[in-house]
Scaffold this active site. Structure first.
Site, PDB file in Angstrom:
ATOM      1  N   CYS A   1      -0.513   4.505   5.131  1.00  0.00           N
ATOM      2  CA  CYS A   1       0.542   5.390   4.634  1.00  0.00           C
ATOM      3  C   CYS A   1       0.966   4.802   3.169  1.00  0.00           C
ATOM      4  O   CYS A   1      -0.185   4.505   2.311  1.00  0.00           O
ATOM      5  CB  CYS A   1       1.628   5.555   5.644  1.00  0.00           C
ATOM      6  SG  CYS A   1       2.951   6.789   5.259  1.00  0.00           S
ATOM      7  N   THR A   2       2.109   4.589   2.971  1.00  0.00           N
ATOM      8  CA  THR A   2       2.827   3.973   1.720  1.00  0.00           C
ATOM      9  C   THR A   2       2.360   2.571   1.846  1.00  0.00           C
ATOM     10  O   THR A   2       2.586   1.917   0.612  1.00  0.00           O
ATOM     11  CB  THR A   2       4.119   4.193   1.648  1.00  0.00           C
ATOM     12  OG1 THR A   2       4.884   3.496   2.823  1.00  0.00           O
ATOM     13  CG2 THR A   2       4.676   5.833   1.638  1.00  0.00           C
TER      14      THR A   2
END
Length: 276
Positions: free
Chosen positions: A148-149
């Site tokens: 993800c981030t």
């Protein structure tokens, strides 16, 4: 007839009493056998891959738990790592506690994994201590991975310069600011870097990584154990599937967060000497 019945009743009673007397011993034996079986199943082999998973405040719990489940079934030696052993809180409010600190985390790792959570990721990108830890361990790790981030934090530490990479679709376009080449795929592997899209993609990444660590058959076995065969009720998990109206509405709700991510990525790019 009565004598026969009495003999049968007496034999049944004796059998029942004998069985009852033996039951505690049998139960104890089964308990010990069960405990040994579980111990054997849970034992970490000496040659198991050494995995360090960063945990951080405001982390998305599933970013960590998905890959951790895969690698645990694979019998990896897993440590959760943070600055100290004070419990950190995730977006669910469920606390996680580090098993190792930055200082006592093994220097040479088979896998370094960084989960996401946009606000927590931004804090990590702006934290010199976190950046120094990732840069140091990542420079020697056999695999540097992110979910993800978390890809932004890995990039901000200088670990994706010149690599193909991806991250959550809302912020993946920031990767080039820190020297990475954004590739729009769910899982992107480039040499010993492996990154993936948002949250659930962490399971795909971990299974892909499992095949690299222990072979495809071992990874297939983990997938079967987890019964991982996604059949989502809606085709709405990517911008292309969701359509422009939903994407625009979601981006409108993230304006402030994404601006903070842009600022952190720009600052990291300057630190890394990435041309504007």
């Amino acid at each position: 007839m009565t004598d026969t019945f009495n003999r049968r009743a007496l034999l049944a009673l004796a059998t029942a009493v004998g069985t009852g007397a033996a039951m505690p011993s049998l139960a104890q034996h089964l308990d010990r056998a069960g405990d040994k079986h579980m111990d054997d199943m849970m034992a970490i082999p000496p040659d198991s891959p050494v995995v360090a998973m960063l945990i951080h405040p405001k982390m998305i719990a599933l970013d960590l738990i998905g890959p951790m489940t895969v690698l645990n079934i694979l019998r990896c030696r897993i440590d959760l790592v943070w600055k100290d052993k004070t419990p950190i809180s995730t977006e669910l409010g469920i606390p996680f506690t580090a098993t190792r600190t930055f200082e006592d985390c093994p220097r040479d790792l088979d896998v370094l994994l960084v989960p996401g959570g946009i606000l927590g990721t931004i804090d990590c990108m702006n934290d010199p201590q976190v950046m120094a830890f990732l840069a140091d361990r990542g420079s020697r790790a056999k695999w540097v991975t992110s979910v993800c981030t978390g890809g932004l934090a890995v990039a901000a530490a200088g670990l994706l310069k010149g690599y193909d990479a991806t991250a959550h679709w809302t912020i993946a376009d920031l990767l080039p600011l820190m020297g990475a080449r954004h590739v729009d795929r769910r899982v992107v592997a480039d040499r010993n870097r492996m990154t993936c899209g948002g949250v659930t993609a962490g399971i795909d990444l971990a299974l892909t990584l499992a095949a690299e660590l222990r072979g495809e058959e071992a990874a297939r076995n983990v997938q079967l154990i987890m019964e991982y065969s996604p059949m989502p009720p809606f085709r709405n998990g990517t911008p292309a599937e969701a359509g422009p109206d939903r994407v625009t509405a979601m981006r409108a709700r993230r304006t402030w967060m994404d601006a903070q991510a842009m600022s952190a990525a720009t600052a990291a790019g300057k630190r890394l000497g990435i041309p504007v």
